[in-house]
Design an enzyme around this catalytic site. Structure first.
Site, PDB file in Angstrom:
ATOM      1  N   SER A 142       0.854  -1.238  -0.006  1.00 30.73           N
ATOM      2  CA  SER A 142       0.054  -0.151   0.086  1.00 30.73           C
ATOM      3  C   SER A 142       0.752   1.364  -0.003  1.00 30.73           C
ATOM      4  O   SER A 142       1.968   1.411   0.452  1.00 30.73           O
ATOM      5  CB  SER A 142      -0.850  -0.010   1.281  1.00 30.73           C
ATOM      6  OG  SER A 142      -1.674   1.192   1.188  1.00 30.73           O
ATOM      7  N   HIS A 174      -7.234  -3.546   4.864  1.00 33.42           N
ATOM      8  CA  HIS A 174      -6.814  -2.386   4.769  1.00 33.42           C
ATOM      9  C   HIS A 174      -7.433  -1.357   3.680  1.00 33.42           C
ATOM     10  O   HIS A 174      -7.953  -0.211   4.226  1.00 33.42           O
ATOM     11  CB  HIS A 174      -5.256  -2.287   4.469  1.00 33.42           C
ATOM     12  CG  HIS A 174      -4.596  -1.069   3.982  1.00 33.42           C
ATOM     13  ND1 HIS A 174      -4.947  -0.567   2.594  1.00 33.42           N
ATOM     14  CD2 HIS A 174      -3.818  -0.199   4.510  1.00 33.42           C
ATOM     15  CE1 HIS A 174      -4.254   0.764   2.436  1.00 33.42           C
ATOM     16  NE2 HIS A 174      -3.605   0.893   3.775  1.00 33.42           N
ATOM     17  N   ASN A 175      -7.521  -2.057   2.426  1.00 36.52           N
ATOM     18  CA  ASN A 175      -8.709  -1.142   1.505  1.00 36.52           C
ATOM     19  C   ASN A 175      -9.948  -1.094   1.926  1.00 36.52           C
ATOM     20  O   ASN A 175     -10.432  -0.090   1.527  1.00 36.52           O
ATOM     21  CB  ASN A 175      -8.516  -2.012   0.145  1.00 36.52           C
ATOM     22  CG  ASN A 175      -7.103  -1.794  -0.538  1.00 36.52           C
ATOM     23  OD1 ASN A 175      -6.202  -1.391   0.190  1.00 36.52           O
ATOM     24  ND2 ASN A 175      -7.291  -1.920  -1.811  1.00 36.52           N
ATOM     25  N   GLU A 204      -9.677   1.912   4.061  1.00 36.47           N
ATOM     26  CA  GLU A 204      -9.425   2.917   3.160  1.00 36.47           C
ATOM     27  C   GLU A 204     -10.802   3.459   2.660  1.00 36.47           C
ATOM     28  O   GLU A 204     -10.994   4.724   2.490  1.00 36.47           O
ATOM     29  CB  GLU A 204      -8.572   2.512   2.176  1.00 36.47           C
ATOM     30  CG  GLU A 204      -8.142   3.572   0.905  1.00 36.47           C
ATOM     31  CD  GLU A 204      -7.247   2.788  -0.034  1.00 36.47           C
ATOM     32  OE1 GLU A 204      -5.987   2.252   0.462  1.00 36.47           O
ATOM     33  OE2 GLU A 204      -7.555   2.727  -0.981  1.00 36.47           O
ATOM     34  N   LYS A 233      -4.145  -6.905   3.447  1.00 35.45           N
ATOM     35  CA  LYS A 233      -4.339  -5.744   2.637  1.00 35.45           C
ATOM     36  C   LYS A 233      -5.670  -5.564   2.059  1.00 35.45           C
ATOM     37  O   LYS A 233      -6.212  -4.432   1.856  1.00 35.45           O
ATOM     38  CB  LYS A 233      -3.576  -6.119   1.441  1.00 35.45           C
ATOM     39  CG  LYS A 233      -3.634  -5.160   0.333  1.00 35.45           C
ATOM     40  CD  LYS A 233      -2.974  -3.718   0.508  1.00 35.45           C
ATOM     41  CE  LYS A 233      -3.382  -2.273  -0.263  1.00 35.45           C
ATOM     42  NZ  LYS A 233      -3.181  -2.290  -1.709  1.00 35.45           N
TER      43      LYS A 233
HETATM   44  N1  LIG Z   1      -1.654   1.807  -8.486  1.00 38.78           N
HETATM   45  C1  LIG Z   1      -1.732   1.863  -6.908  1.00 38.78           C
HETATM   46  O1  LIG Z   1      -1.855   2.628  -6.272  1.00 38.78           O
HETATM   47  C2  LIG Z   1      -1.768   0.306  -6.620  1.00 38.78           C
HETATM   48  C3  LIG Z   1      -1.815  -0.805  -7.070  1.00 38.78           C
HETATM   49  N2  LIG Z   1      -1.674  -1.869  -6.580  1.00 38.78           N
HETATM   50  C4  LIG Z   1      -2.015  -3.220  -7.295  1.00 38.78           C
HETATM   51  O2  LIG Z   1      -0.666  -3.653  -8.060  1.00 38.78           O
HETATM   52  C5  LIG Z   1      -0.892  -4.270  -9.172  1.00 38.78           C
HETATM   53  C6  LIG Z   1      -0.228  -3.540 -10.401  1.00 38.78           C
HETATM   54  O3  LIG Z   1      -0.958  -2.234 -10.396  1.00 38.78           O
HETATM   55  P1  LIG Z   1      -0.418  -1.008 -11.197  1.00 38.78           P
HETATM   56  O4  LIG Z   1       1.011  -0.964 -11.378  1.00 38.78           O
HETATM   57  O5  LIG Z   1      -1.294   0.207 -10.544  1.00 38.78           O
HETATM   58  O6  LIG Z   1      -1.037  -1.213 -12.642  1.00 38.78           O
HETATM   59  P2  LIG Z   1      -0.693  -0.962 -14.382  1.00 38.78           P
HETATM   60  O7  LIG Z   1      -1.717  -1.006 -14.831  1.00 38.78           O
HETATM   61  O8  LIG Z   1       0.168   0.215 -14.032  1.00 38.78           O
HETATM   62  O9  LIG Z   1       0.480  -2.187 -14.493  1.00 38.78           O
HETATM   63  C7  LIG Z   1       0.025  -3.511 -14.827  1.00 38.78           C
HETATM   64  C8  LIG Z   1       1.179  -4.224 -15.355  1.00 38.78           C
HETATM   65  O10 LIG Z   1       0.620  -5.612 -15.451  1.00 38.78           O
HETATM   66  C9  LIG Z   1       0.971  -6.074 -16.658  1.00 38.78           C
HETATM   67  N3  LIG Z   1       0.106  -7.216 -17.156  1.00 38.78           N
HETATM   68  C10 LIG Z   1      -0.963  -6.919 -17.699  1.00 38.78           C
HETATM   69  N4  LIG Z   1      -1.549  -8.215 -18.076  1.00 38.78           N
HETATM   70  C11 LIG Z   1      -0.542  -8.996 -17.956  1.00 38.78           C
HETATM   71  C12 LIG Z   1      -0.533 -10.496 -18.468  1.00 38.78           C
HETATM   72  N5  LIG Z   1      -1.487 -10.998 -18.796  1.00 38.78           N
HETATM   73  N6  LIG Z   1       0.847 -11.031 -18.228  1.00 38.78           N
HETATM   74  C13 LIG Z   1       1.876 -10.299 -17.501  1.00 38.78           C
HETATM   75  N7  LIG Z   1       1.818  -8.926 -17.355  1.00 38.78           N
HETATM   76  C14 LIG Z   1       0.617  -8.490 -17.741  1.00 38.78           C
HETATM   77  C15 LIG Z   1       1.272  -4.714 -17.567  1.00 38.78           C
HETATM   78  O11 LIG Z   1       1.755  -4.763 -18.976  1.00 38.78           O
HETATM   79  P3  LIG Z   1       1.400  -4.244 -20.086  1.00 38.78           P
HETATM   80  O12 LIG Z   1       1.028  -2.865 -19.638  1.00 38.78           O
HETATM   81  O13 LIG Z   1       2.343  -4.581 -20.904  1.00 38.78           O
HETATM   82  O14 LIG Z   1       0.055  -4.981 -20.443  1.00 38.78           O
HETATM   83  C16 LIG Z   1       1.566  -3.927 -16.618  1.00 38.78           C
HETATM   84  O15 LIG Z   1       3.116  -4.145 -16.412  1.00 38.78           O
HETATM   85  C17 LIG Z   1      -2.466  -4.612  -9.398  1.00 38.78           C
HETATM   86  O16 LIG Z   1      -2.918  -5.422  -8.913  1.00 38.78           O
HETATM   87  C18 LIG Z   1      -2.980  -3.171  -8.583  1.00 38.78           C
HETATM   88  O17 LIG Z   1      -4.193  -3.526  -8.049  1.00 38.78           O
HETATM   89  C19 LIG Z   1      -1.478  -2.079  -5.192  1.00 38.78           C
HETATM   90  C20 LIG Z   1      -1.466  -0.969  -4.422  1.00 38.78           C
HETATM   91  C21 LIG Z   1      -1.530   0.329  -4.931  1.00 38.78           C
HETATM   92  O1  LIG Z   2      -4.694  -0.588  -3.203  1.00 38.27           O
HETATM   93  C1  LIG Z   2      -4.699   0.524  -3.179  1.00 38.27           C
HETATM   94  C2  LIG Z   2      -4.265   1.523  -2.158  1.00 38.27           C
HETATM   95  O2  LIG Z   2      -4.151   1.124  -1.135  1.00 38.27           O
HETATM   96  C3  LIG Z   2      -5.246   0.996  -4.542  1.00 38.27           C
HETATM   97  O3  LIG Z   2      -5.147   2.556  -4.760  1.00 38.27           O
HETATM   98  C4  LIG Z   2      -6.697   0.518  -4.948  1.00 38.27           C
HETATM   99  O4  LIG Z   2      -6.596   0.246  -6.207  1.00 38.27           O
HETATM  100  C5  LIG Z   2      -7.599   1.412  -4.577  1.00 38.27           C
HETATM  101  O5  LIG Z   2      -8.864   0.787  -4.730  1.00 38.27           O
HETATM  102  P1  LIG Z   2     -10.202   1.168  -5.551  1.00 38.27           P
HETATM  103  O6  LIG Z   2      -9.579   1.369  -6.956  1.00 38.27           O
HETATM  104  O7  LIG Z   2     -11.079   0.255  -5.501  1.00 38.27           O
HETATM  105  O8  LIG Z   2     -10.505   2.599  -4.792  1.00 38.27           O
END
Ligand SMILES: NC(=O)C1=CN([C@@H]2O[C@H](COP(=O)(O)OP(=O)(O)OC[C@H]3O[C@@H](n4cnc5c(N)ncnc54)[C@H](OP(=O)(O)O)[C@@H]3O)[C@@H](O)[C@H]2O)C=CC1
Ligand SMILES: O=C(CO)[C@H](O)[C@H](O)COP(=O)(O)O
Length: 469
Positions: free
Chosen positions: A127, A185-186, A189, A182
């Site tokens: 997070s 936590h969400n 949130e 987590k």
């Molecule tokens: N953004 C946030 O604030 C937070 C996000 N998360 C979690 O972290 C994870 C990543 O999020 P985030 O970085 O924001 O997302 P992004 O959309 O920025 O990145 C997603 C990634 O996954 C890859 N991907 C998608 N499909 C496939 C596949 N079939 N095989 C292999 N790789 C794949 C993408 O590659 P490509 O673009 O080339 O398709 C890209 O590298 C998610 O589970 C999200 O919920 C957790 C905490 C906070």
């Molecule tokens: O994990 C997170 C922060 O802790 C992400 O920001 C999460 O995707 C937020 O959830 P939603 O998009 O459902 O509001």
């Protein structure tokens, strides 16, 4: 290169986590299933500790044994697909970590699958968003306990540090424990955000205050017991002017919020476990009703809603602050009740004091208040309900009249405040000896012979109910 770790997935979070690791002097191999993202990352962020790979075999060969792979891709099938691409090439004791927002039951399934093949698996709650991933997130690793020592150095190095210098990372428990923590936590949130949105709506619509005034109020609240990341960003957001038109940006943003699912999963888990998380569920429902935007405009233009006059006194803003604080206590109480129940159901032995302590920095719900929760569980690790702790007991005792007054005003004025209302109903439900369930028992026995229990003798009873009318 003999890398310390590989990061798979160069999206927002994966790229920031890779940089964070590299900045802490770990040698990092990076890979994305589409090469463009890897190229973009390497071009924009060249780093002496980072090497890019474009095929999975070279990536695997680049990592020192036991190999560590940190997957940060879209939750769901993408995680299974990355795991399947790794498994045929691994050696015993190699470690796969999934840092995405995976559903904890998927993590339990993947843990069993990967472990059955002789490898190690961790589901790691992360997070803190983009900024946290780069400079220090809160990390919630769950998986093979005996292998935690292998990942501990890198996890603790990249995690945020609380004011006492401790890393916001602790081993959570077996299989899906990290992702469960987590998920909740969400859920918390969601509740926190909804409560803040309700306070904003009250100050704006009932208090008739301007964005500038409300921003200043949130800024002041952030100096006291409500101090938190979400309150601080709210103060910023309300002050932000639009870069495309006149006025404040917040007023131009569509009044309709989406959700990716973690809040909903929390509510479903709570219902399955028989735990009341009404404040989080009301936050999910508030997002749901917000998304019926056109229908809401239509009803708002009709005269279906009939309100009552409301008098605003000089204590209104302070009452809203106290309401927010009281409702926040209730929301965290529900979240930690859910953790306690899950710990017992899944045999995770969750250390709730440690869970609260790793939320103190790095994560979206970081707040001064988490020190009080940490203290409460340090004093009594078996605390059944946070409101049994002296600190929270007295805070709710002192502040609840404000919550009652605020809810009464909001209801009269017709401002929807489902999270505030559910917080009050939760506190009242907990503190009321008779909640009407005697009548529910009687109804169930009347229509379905479900039997009932009595207050004056042991056992279960069935009554031949008579029609009196
Ligand atoms: N953004 C946030 O604030 C937070 C996000 N998360 C979690 O972290 C994870 C990543 O999020 P985030 O970085 O924001 O997302 P992004 O959309 O920025 O990145 C997603 C990634 O996954 C890859 N991907 C998608 N499909 C496939 C596949 N079939 N095989 C292999 N790789 C794949 C993408 O590659 P490509 O673009 O080339 O398709 C890209 O590298 C998610 O589970 C999200 O919920 C957790 C905490 C906070
Ligand atoms: O994990 C997170 C922060 O802790 C992400 O920001 C999460 O995707 C937020 O959830 P939603 O998009 O459902 O509001």
């Amino acid at each position: 290169m003999n890398a310390n770790i590989a990061v798979i997935g160069m999206g927002v979070m994966g790229s920031c986590l890779a940089l964070n690791m590299a900045n802490h002097n770990f040698k990092v191999s990076v890979y994305n299933y589409t090469p463009d993202l890897t190229d973009k990352f390497i071009k924009n962020h060249p780093h002496k500790n980072i090497t890019a790979y474009y095929d999975i075999q070279s990536l695997i060969n680049s990592v020192a044994r036991p190999r560590k792979f940190f997957i940060m891709v879209t939750a769901g099938k993408a995680v299974d697909s990355v795991i399947d691409s790794l498994l045929p090439h691994l050696d015993p004791d190699d470690i796969i970590m999934d840092g995405g927002n995976s559903f904890y039951k998927d993590t339990q399934r993947r843990y069993d699958y990967v472990t059955s093949k002789g490898f190690k698996y961790f589901g790691i709650g992360v997070s803190g968003g983009e900024e946290g991933a780069l400079n220090g997130p809160a990390l919630m690793p769950g998986g093979n306990a005996e292998s935690y020592k292998e990942i501990q150095p890198v996890m603790e190095a990249i995690a945020a540090k609380a004011d006492d210098g401790k890393p916001c990372c602790t081993y959570i428990g077996e299989d899906g424990a990290g992702h469960y923590v987590k998920m909740v936590h969400n859920g918390i949130e969601y509740a926190d955000m909804q409560l803040i949105a309700e306070a904003y709506l009250l100050l704006k619509n009932v208090g008739n205050l301007s964005n500038e005034q409300i921003s200043q109020i949130f800024h002041e609240w952030n100096q006291g017991e409500l101090s938190s990341f979400l309150i601080s960003i709210t103060a910023d957001i309300l002050k932000e002017t639009d870069d495309m038109a006149e006025g404040y940006l917040v007023d131009k943003i569509l009044d309709s919020a989406g959700q990716k699912g973690t809040g909903r999963w929390t509510s479903i888990a709570a219902l399955e476990q028989g735990v009341n998380t009404s404040i989080m569920t009301s936050a999910c429902n508030a997002r749901n009703i917000s998304s019926f935007y056109a229908k809401r405009q239509q009803f708002a233009d009709s005269d279906l809603k009939q309100t009552l006059p409301v008098e605003i006194d000089e204590n209104f803003v302070e009452d809203v602050r106290r309401s927010l604080y009281t409702a926040k206590i209730a929301a965290y109480t529900q979240g930690f009740e859910l953790y306690k129940s899950a710990s017992e159901i899944h045999n995770w032995h969750l250390d709730l004091g440690s869970v609260a302590s790793i939320f103190r920095a790095g994560c979206i719900i970081k707040a001064k208040f988490l020190n009080n929760i940490t203290n409460a569980y340090q004093k009594n690790p078996n605390l059944e309900n946070l409101l049994e702790d002296d600190f929270f007991f007295h805070k709710v005792q002192e502040n609840q009249q404000s919550l009652r007054k605020t809810i009464a005003k909001a209801v009269s004025f017709g401002v929807p405040i489902p999270a505030f209302s559910n917080a009050m109903a939760y506190i009242d439900g907990l503190c009321t000896k008779t909640v009407g369930a005697n009548l529910i028992q009687a109804q169930r026995d009347y229509f379905g012979a479900h039997t009932y229990k009595r207050i004056d003798r042991e056992g279960t009873f069935h009554h031949q109910w008579q029609k009196h009318y």
